[in-house]
Design an enzyme around this catalytic site. Structure first.
Site, PDB file in Angstrom:
ATOM      1  N   GLN A  73     -39.858  80.868 -51.453  1.00  0.00           N
ATOM      2  CA  GLN A  73     -40.526  79.570 -51.136  1.00  0.00           C
ATOM      3  C   GLN A  73     -40.143  78.241 -51.883  1.00  0.00           C
ATOM      4  O   GLN A  73     -39.718  77.333 -51.458  1.00  0.00           O
ATOM      5  CB  GLN A  73     -42.010  79.855 -51.820  1.00  0.00           C
ATOM      6  CG  GLN A  73     -43.143  78.603 -51.880  1.00  0.00           C
ATOM      7  CD  GLN A  73     -44.171  79.121 -52.053  1.00  0.00           C
ATOM      8  OE1 GLN A  73     -45.152  79.990 -51.738  1.00  0.00           O
ATOM      9  NE2 GLN A  73     -45.003  78.457 -53.362  1.00  0.00           N
ATOM     10  N   SER A 127     -43.922  73.273 -57.480  1.00  0.00           N
ATOM     11  CA  SER A 127     -45.333  73.651 -57.495  1.00  0.00           C
ATOM     12  C   SER A 127     -45.862  72.764 -56.099  1.00  0.00           C
ATOM     13  O   SER A 127     -47.122  73.347 -55.581  1.00  0.00           O
ATOM     14  CB  SER A 127     -46.105  72.604 -58.776  1.00  0.00           C
ATOM     15  OG  SER A 127     -45.815  73.554 -59.684  1.00  0.00           O
ATOM     16  N   GLY A 176     -36.060  85.202 -56.418  1.00  0.00           N
ATOM     17  CA  GLY A 176     -35.957  86.624 -57.384  1.00  0.00           C
ATOM     18  C   GLY A 176     -35.304  87.662 -56.359  1.00  0.00           C
ATOM     19  O   GLY A 176     -36.033  87.794 -55.101  1.00  0.00           O
ATOM     20  N   ARG A 179     -40.773  94.949 -95.289  1.00  0.00           N
ATOM     21  CA  ARG A 179     -40.069  94.182 -95.822  1.00  0.00           C
ATOM     22  C   ARG A 179     -40.575  93.337 -96.912  1.00  0.00           C
ATOM     23  O   ARG A 179     -41.837  93.172 -96.966  1.00  0.00           O
ATOM     24  CB  ARG A 179     -39.887  92.776 -94.736  1.00  0.00           C
ATOM     25  CG  ARG A 179     -39.081  91.799 -95.322  1.00  0.00           C
ATOM     26  CD  ARG A 179     -39.187  90.782 -93.930  1.00  0.00           C
ATOM     27  NE  ARG A 179     -38.484  89.282 -94.506  1.00  0.00           N
ATOM     28  CZ  ARG A 179     -39.153  88.215 -94.238  1.00  0.00           C
ATOM     29  NH1 ARG A 179     -40.069  88.086 -93.340  1.00  0.00           N
ATOM     30  NH2 ARG A 179     -38.680  87.016 -94.475  1.00  0.00           N
ATOM     31  N   GLU A 204     -46.462  81.891 -60.688  1.00  0.00           N
ATOM     32  CA  GLU A 204     -48.100  81.942 -60.348  1.00  0.00           C
ATOM     33  C   GLU A 204     -48.885  80.671 -60.617  1.00  0.00           C
ATOM     34  O   GLU A 204     -50.080  80.928 -61.047  1.00  0.00           O
ATOM     35  CB  GLU A 204     -48.666  83.135 -60.981  1.00  0.00           C
ATOM     36  CG  GLU A 204     -48.164  84.585 -60.633  1.00  0.00           C
ATOM     37  CD  GLU A 204     -48.838  85.073 -59.028  1.00  0.00           C
ATOM     38  OE1 GLU A 204     -49.770  84.338 -58.610  1.00  0.00           O
ATOM     39  OE2 GLU A 204     -48.090  85.810 -58.546  1.00  0.00           O
ATOM     40  N   ASP A 242     -47.822  76.700 -62.237  1.00  0.00           N
ATOM     41  CA  ASP A 242     -47.246  75.881 -63.240  1.00  0.00           C
ATOM     42  C   ASP A 242     -48.341  75.848 -64.315  1.00  0.00           C
ATOM     43  O   ASP A 242     -49.139  74.998 -63.832  1.00  0.00           O
ATOM     44  CB  ASP A 242     -46.363  74.925 -62.970  1.00  0.00           C
ATOM     45  CG  ASP A 242     -45.640  74.223 -64.229  1.00  0.00           C
ATOM     46  OD1 ASP A 242     -46.166  74.261 -65.349  1.00  0.00           O
ATOM     47  OD2 ASP A 242     -44.313  74.028 -64.004  1.00  0.00           O
TER      48      ASP A 242
END
Lengths: 697, 697
Positions: free
Chosen positions: B154, B161, B194, B324, B445, B447
């Site tokens: 897309q 956006s 992706g 720590r 999903e 911005d």
């Protein structure tokens, strides 16, 4: 456009859509209300800019200083290149006869930490400060001639900020007139030491001095740790690299463990504390307040550097926001050659609210660093005559400033990166890499979450002195002044009646001073009269340090704009002064808005005044918006330094992004080896399963 | 301890100092006021925990799922391992007959994005939603059988956006009944996709549908893009990887450019919009409000995931802060076997103030995600009968919640990492890596800096309806309820008179509701009656979305603690309920303190009440401190998942750090190659210069 063989992927030559990034950013520059060059000279001075112009082409044309592989390198390749660069730097320095300022410019432009740099930042200055004459010849001189490479081994696996808790021991052995360095536990291992892992052959070692079973606490030693011939660690030492970090992977931060490692008596740096040979008699160091000045100098540099970090980040964010366009703004449509185009994201108020204050932060911190240096130099003579009054305030403030400004820088870099949207996540933005390398600034030179307490302690002490009437008024002691003003009327109210009243520096400074004083008075009351333990009050102690330092920065920024007429610095014209005044007001009011609740607790502001502050911030964004690109151009940061597809001076963002992507190693073949290894077998596995399933039916 | 050859560096066997990390953390667990297992069951349910117990050893013992090389890998090695893991996953899934829940657990435990995962998250669901029957057989079925690997193309180089601004065209060719996909400009290149770079052989492609020169805007297509035989890109396509990112480097985010690429008519997904073959007649999609539900479901998962992200980060931060130790606290010294030892940093109030609220955030967001799912399921039947009233509020809220909670997660992860001090910067903390991989949650999903506007728009609309009297009161519409309450008395004041009044959920919820309503009323007034443009108000619009969503989360958290007695979930005992109530109060009051100025603008709070809120936050930190480690233990996150030297369950931090450092590739030899290449020549260069200089004298 089609590729028929398994060669590298190359981009087709697609046209760039109008208006191009270059056209958009040129339009921004045409709108400037001031002269960019004049402002650059005011920031840096002409000499510095001339040096910059001379050095950039040298580095751009040197293959070792080439940055084109930077974002693609594995750690192994990165650190190998860092060592190459260190070697090449020595040659270039000699060839071009670079001085200290040139050197800083070179390392700043190359913009990647390297092992050898720590030799100059940590090892040499420690020797300068703590050697006696014999040790200067033995350690310092060969260090300055680059014949040995040193590191500074203080931090241990189990101990950072608390130097008194260090575990490594240095036991004096009278029989041989040696010290025996030893690591008693795993947590005693020296850890995080820059350039120790694989580079350094000498080390400054901090260890607890033990004489005749008595522990004298941490002292400073200098010793050889690797052979100068074959670079092997000396017997008794285990040395290595501590592994990958979020950034700084071009440096071999290392560990070292000592197994009864013997070093000669001369190794203990003896300018202050000493151990008498043979008897082992301990001679105490003489306290020297002169180190005050040195620390102010170091911290002034840190503050200036935080300003430059924000200058760089906002340069990328602002330029890209001018080029990047998204959505049509129906209420005020953007036109280009008569056609409506998508609006540059910098025209959205939310984007302005995120990035324009970061420009303001950058200017504020650069001027603050400069002011700290000015005060330092102004007072150096006074200090020599034993007068520490003037600098005391600055020294105490410098701890809180280091903490506050390095947080501002780290958060500002990340906010700039995020403002770049999706492409901000690409390494090609230049900001991800920078953020990761910049993160340690929060921890080194005093952990930000600890050292503010030094400022808080001083503020409480000053308050007690003012209350007790023992404080001497002093023109330069800002703290005394705002505390005294507050105590005259702790019920004072802010006099502003309109939003524009908040453009008046007097109104702003009174508010910041009152807010700091109110917080200090309150914590002092709780600790001194209500028995509140220090640990219980840490959150409030942090707030007062922060409030005080913000007052200091705001005051410094306004003062810097008045000072240049009096002193020997390049002059500002009317236009430059006007825009900087708007930037200074935005800085102050944005800080105020972010910490509004602090200003409210004292009832100094009414709810109406709070609204005025918010309103004035929005109005200032409108004033500054047209000058946004010129304001970052004035930071004069070369493209070579930015190495960012998004922040380029010429605005050609998309061609730059695709050109960089073409260099991605995964694109060197059309089909990766993993196809045969993993992708193809997955399909085969799926087909086999389908056939098996069908057979079962 | 001495090494005589150039072999690898191995750590000497030094003793661990007492008290060990294991002893310290056991002491923490002994202090628990509640039962950890009971709380875990309440969070996850027994079935989920049983599955987890079963899967962890399978992965731990599988060489492909081994994590020991993770922090040392170059990008090339990382992504190669990701493909291997994808392949191995298919085999293990079949072998162990894993269901959907198991799958999620496996990927969550392995905790590294991988190319194939996107096939399931983006490609398959799009086909599920948009295929007609023919297309289900052609595309969906082979996808679900893993015979093809898809991606979702897309985003473009120049468009994120704003989907309506996409440039790629899909022109219908009636003559051949095909679509021709084309990239007209450089900025039209598909980018960031992706698994496109080197993995996928199919793609969902978003492109502007053009029929007979008319532009119908973006539509969805599915097409093969690489050969199923040799994996070469099909003719007309340029495909590659977009290069390195801050994280997600185990995924090949890719680019694709189309050169008049032809695909058959069946490629346009036709469940909604359609093009008639031959004539090219366009058939409009029927609007479906049912997609409301789907989006709520996705966003509920995102919110739950943000909770888990904070659970994980706070687990590391809290356990390490217990182990720590730093400085001796003189006011309340820590004792161990009668001796004073350094204080665990978790006992410093500044550290508590930084990390305990993140535990509270984690619980708040996990319960919020669960509540969103509960509402979704509760209303799914109502929706089928055409009743959307109940879900409308939740749907509108979900945009702002996605934005707010993913910011909370990202910032919380980083704050946890920073709270680990120096070692937080090491990759071995496990948090740096996680942060870098988690960052895209702010962008994907929707911005974060855009989508809150959907919530703001709904809030203004609801306000107008309430004012106009056209709103129907509804039990589930939270917005209507707090707006109505506000309008009854816009001058209301907070009734609290002591700090403990702020432990009353009614007092807290009224304050959050009033603050949201006040902000909404004000912006509505400005936009509707003072002509303020939308763009001018973006900062305030963001504030009201945030205020509304914070109200939602606070309310949900308190409700979750009441609900379990009524419904079929594991029960809380008195002790678990008590500590969770403190956690819920801390969550709410800490949010209030951070955004205090928002609560002040309305004059709802007095300055005294502000002090009470601050005071109560400090008091709650004291209440929660003893249960800090048990509270993170209840998150039940296995060490395999954390892969963190600092966050280990057993507290053995320092042995873990040294064991991991031993694996650093730079330590495989005592002397690196770069010694001969760079380090030695530098010394030689220096010595030569000295000799030359001496000769000149």
């Amino acid at each position: 456009m089609t590729t028929k063989n398994n060669g590298p992927t190359r981009f087709p030559n697609l046209p760039v859509k109008e208006p191009t990034g270059a056209a958009l950013i040129e339009q921004e520059r045409a709108k400037a209300t001031f002269d960019v060059k004049t402002l650059s000279k005011f920031i840096y001075g002409e000499e510095y800019l001339a040096k910059l112009d001379k050095i950039v082409p040298i580095l751009e044309n040197d293959s070792v200083f080439d940055k084109s592989r930077r974002y693609f390198q594995s750690r192994d390749e990165k650190i190998r290149d860092a060592w190459r660069k260190d070697r090449r730097f020595l040659e270039l320095r000699k060839k071009h006869n670079w001085d200290d300022v040139d050197e800083k410019i070179v390392h700043g432009l190359y913009d990647q930490p390297s092992p050898y740099r720590l030799h100059y930042i940590m090892f040499v200055p420690t020797l300068e400060g703590q050697c006696n004459e014999e040790q200067r010849k033995l350690f310092l001189e060969p260090s300055k001639r680059d014949e040995i490479i040193g590191c500074y081994a203080q931090t241990e696996l189990g101990h950072g900020s608390n130097i008194r808790g260090l575990e490594t021991t240095a036991t004096y052995i009278p029989e041989t007139n040696e010290f025996e360095i030893h690591s008693p536990h795993l947590s005693s291992a020296k850890w995080w030491i820059g350039a120790l892992g694989r580079t350094a052959n000498y080390a400054i070692i901090m260890a607890r001095l033990i004489i005749h079973d008595k522990d004298y606490g941490p002292h400073t030693f200098c010793a050889q740790i690797r052979s100068l011939e074959d670079h092997m660690p000396l017997p008794g030492l285990t040395i290595g690299d501590i592994g990958p970090k979020m950034g700084y992977n071009t440096v071999d931060n290392g560990f070292m463990m000592f197994d009864h490692f013997r070093i000669p008596h001369v190794s203990m740096l003896a300018r202050y504390a000493q151990v008498k040979p043979g008897s082992g008699e301990y001679i105490k160091p003489v306290n020297s307040k002169l180190s005050y000045g040195g620390m102010v100098h170091v911290r002034a540099s840190i503050v200036s550097e935080t300003g430059r970090a924000l200058a760089r980040s906002s340069t990328v964010a602002v330029r890209y926001a001018a080029v990047r366009r998204q959505f049509y703004d129906s209420t005020s449509p953007r036109k280009w050659n008569g056609e409506t185009i998508e609006t540059s994201v910098i025209d959205y108020t939310m984007v302005q609210y995120r990035i324009l204050p970061i420009i303001a932060n950058a200017y504020a911190l650069m001027f603050t660093g400069r002011e700290m240096l000015r005060l330092y130099h102004l007072n150096i003579e006074a200090m020599k005559q034993g007068n520490f009054d003037i600098l005391a305030d600055l020294h105490a403030t410098s701890s809180g400033l280091k903490s506050l400004t390095s947080f501002m820088a780290v958060d500002g870099i990340e906010e700039c990166r995020r403002s770049c949207g999706g492409h901000g996540y690409s390494m090609f933005s230049g900001l991800g890499h920078f953020y990761n390398d910049y993160l340690p600034s929060m921890t080194v030179e005093g952990d930000n979450n600890m050292i503010y307490q030094q400022t808080s302690r001083y503020l409480l002490k000053t308050y007690r002195n003012v209350i007790a009437g023992t404080a001497q008024p002093s023109e330069h002691n800002l703290t005394l002044n705002y505390l005294a003003q507050y105590l005259q009327n702790p019920k004072a109210k802010c006099p502003a009646t309109t939003p524009t009243d908040f453009l008046n520096p007097e109104v702003i400074l009174s508010a910041f001073g009152f807010r700091a004083a109110y917080g200090i008075a309150k914590v002092a009351e709780q600790i001194d009269h209500q028995g509140r333990p220090w640990n219980d009050a840490l959150v409030d102690l942090h707030r007062i340090s922060r409030a005080h330092c913000q007052y200091f920065i705001v005051r410094t920024f306004f003062t810097a704009l008045q000072r240049d007429n009096k002193e020997n610095t390049p002059k500002l014209g009317t236009e430059e002064r006007k825009i900087l005044q708007a930037v200074a007001s935005l800085f102050a009011l944005h800080v105020m808005e972010k910490d509004l609740s602090d200003f409210v607790l004292s009832s100094y502001f009414s709810a109406e005044q709070l609204e005025m502050v918010k309103q004035q911030v929005q109005d200032l964004l409108k004033v500054i918006r047209p000058d946004a690109v010129p304001l970052v151009d004035a930071f004069a940061i070369p493209d070579y330094m930015l190495h960012s597809a998004l922040g380029r001076y010429d605005g050609n963002v998309y061609p730059a992004l695709t050109a960089m992507a073409e260099q991605e190693p995964l694109n060197s073949t059309q089909v990766v080896d993993a196809f045969e290894e993993s992708i193809k077998p997955m399909r085969q596995f799926a087909l086999k399963n389908r056939n098996n399933d069908s057979a079962k039916l």
